[in-house]
Write a protein that holds these residues in place. Structure first.
Motif, PDB file in Angstrom:
ATOM      1  N   LYS A   1     -31.091  47.633  -1.808  1.00 26.89           N
ATOM      2  CA  LYS A   1     -32.432  47.504  -2.497  1.00 26.89           C
ATOM      3  C   LYS A   1     -32.760  48.795  -3.583  1.00 26.89           C
ATOM      4  N   LEU A   2     -32.026  49.766  -3.136  1.00 28.92           N
ATOM      5  CA  LEU A   2     -32.245  51.017  -4.278  1.00 28.92           C
ATOM      6  C   LEU A   2     -31.557  50.912  -5.786  1.00 28.92           C
ATOM      7  N   SER A   3     -30.332  50.303  -5.763  1.00 33.60           N
ATOM      8  CA  SER A   3     -29.645  50.365  -7.144  1.00 33.60           C
ATOM      9  C   SER A   3     -28.595  49.522  -6.899  1.00 33.60           C
ATOM     10  N   VAL A   4     -28.102  48.889  -8.178  1.00 31.34           N
ATOM     11  CA  VAL A   4     -26.830  48.278  -8.537  1.00 31.34           C
ATOM     12  C   VAL A   4     -25.903  48.957  -9.077  1.00 31.34           C
ATOM     13  N   ASN A   5     -24.709  48.887  -8.635  1.00 28.48           N
ATOM     14  CA  ASN A   5     -23.727  49.711  -9.239  1.00 28.48           C
ATOM     15  C   ASN A   5     -22.322  48.907  -9.425  1.00 28.48           C
ATOM     16  N   GLY A   6     -21.727  49.175 -10.552  1.00 25.65           N
ATOM     17  CA  GLY A   6     -20.389  48.284 -10.891  1.00 25.65           C
ATOM     18  C   GLY A   6     -19.067  49.093 -10.893  1.00 25.65           C
TER      19      GLY A   6
END
Ligand code: AHG
Ligand code: MN
Ligand code: MN
Length: 340
Positions: free
Chosen positions: A179-184
């Motif tokens: 929910k806090l962030s999206v990282n690749g």
């Protein structure tokens, strides 16, 4: 590589876990297992033309779709790896009729269940275009210590703990969202690790690309046809006509949407009143990722993640991507419905 410093997926999730004193690290360890399955599938995909894994399996899945050999290999890999995981109570897969509860004591005491589309975009396998694996992680609602139940897998998207996908594209990447962030994380094949390459992904609020199977236009509602015309109309100020891009692999089309902005649509149409894409394996995880990055995932009636699932393999229409584009599409479609 960030400022010359390599951060592996493992290091990243452990750092994130440390921010929450009550966290046990089980989610990070489950993610490591999913990443392992992703690496195994990646190996099969990368050498597909050299080994006997291209083409049809000769069987159909629960949705009556022809399975590709790689669909089955990816499915079996995930089921096997997650069975050996200490943190997964059971799985449900797009390729299987029912969920699988792992019966051993370890699994019965695990608090998470995983749902997956083992190989998304199967029609692209034989032509060497992007395909992917989509996964979702829920905290189970059944009693800890017992085997998990179907109710664990029929939770709405707004209860997701985490979701992600692995895209087997020109490079292999895992995109992971909480929910806090999206990282690749890009797979560095020389060390066999996913390394942080796209920190804190945000989907642009506006975009200039629309993505749908335009060949289905004759089957679309009047509202959808009106929106399609809007995309194709000239309007210099608004940068229209928009460009049309459609890989036919949701993972590929949404990965582009996440990075560049745009809208991806698989609507209901005359022959598929609920669209084609599956709520639990495709629409919910992708909506979770896109919304965690600031975008929107909608069915035309409600947020995708607010749909309460009644069946494991149910389908929903989907409008997803840049927030302003999705809202505009919904507005044009609604307007036409009111008038018409
Ligand atoms: P899958 O390969 O898991 O069955 O999913 C295919 C899906 C999705 O990836 C894609 O967006 C859509 O099917 C394409 O469908 P059309 O060929 O009907 O456009
Ligand atoms: Mn799929
Ligand atoms: Mn699939």
């Amino acid at each position: 590589m960030l400022q010359g410093k390599l951060i592996t997926l493992d290091e990243f999730t452990i750092q994130e876990t440390r921010k929450f004193p009550q966290a046990t690290g089980e989610l990070s360890s489950l993610l490591r297992d999913i990443a392992l399955a992703g690496k195994v599938i990646n190996n099969k995909v990368r050498t597909a033309g050299l080994s006997d894994v291209l083409g049809k399996q000769g069987s159909s899945n629960i949705q009556g779709e022809q399975q590709e050999k790689l669909d089955v290999i990816a499915d079996e890999t995930l089921i096997h790896v997650l069975k050996n995981s200490a943190d997964c109570a059971g799985i449900a897969s797009e390729e299987n009729d029912d969920h699988v509860s792992y019966e051993d004591t370890f699994s019965a005491n695990s608090k998470y269940v995983v749902l997956f589309d083992p190989l998304d975009g199967s029609s692209n396998i034989d032509v060497n275009a992007s395909i992917g694996t989509i996964f979702s992680i829920y905290r189970r609602v059944s009693e800890l210590g017992k085997t998990c139940t179907e109710a664990d897998f029929l939770q709405p998207g707004n209860k997701l703990m985490a979701a992600g996908y692995i895209i087997y594209g020109s490079s292999t990447m895992m995109v992971y969202a909480t929910k806090l962030s999206v990282n690749g994380f890009t797979l560095d094949p020389s060390i066999g690790e996913f390394c942080l390459s796209h920190p804190n992904i945000k989907v642009p609020e506006n975009g200039k690309i629309y993505s749908l199977n335009q060949g289905n236009t004759n089957k679309y509602s009047e509202g959808m046809k009106a929106y399609l015309n809007y995309c194709m109309e000239s309007n210099k100020e608004e940068g229209r006509p928009y460009s049309h891009r459609y890989i036919g692999s949701m993972v590929g089309d949404l990965h582009r949407t996440l990075i560049k902005g745009g809208i991806f649509i698989y609507p209901a149409d005359k022959s598929s009143p609920n669209g084609k894409l599956r709520l639990q394996y495709e629409c919910n995880p992708m909506s979770f990722i896109v919304e965690a990055a600031g975008g929107l995932g909608h069915t035309g009636e409600e947020r995708v993640m607010d749909v309460v699932p009644t069946e494991l393999h149910q389908r929903v229409p989907i409008y997803i991507g840049s927030k302003n584009m999705v809202n505009k599409a919904l507005e044009i479609i609604k307007e036409k419905e009111v008038v018409g």
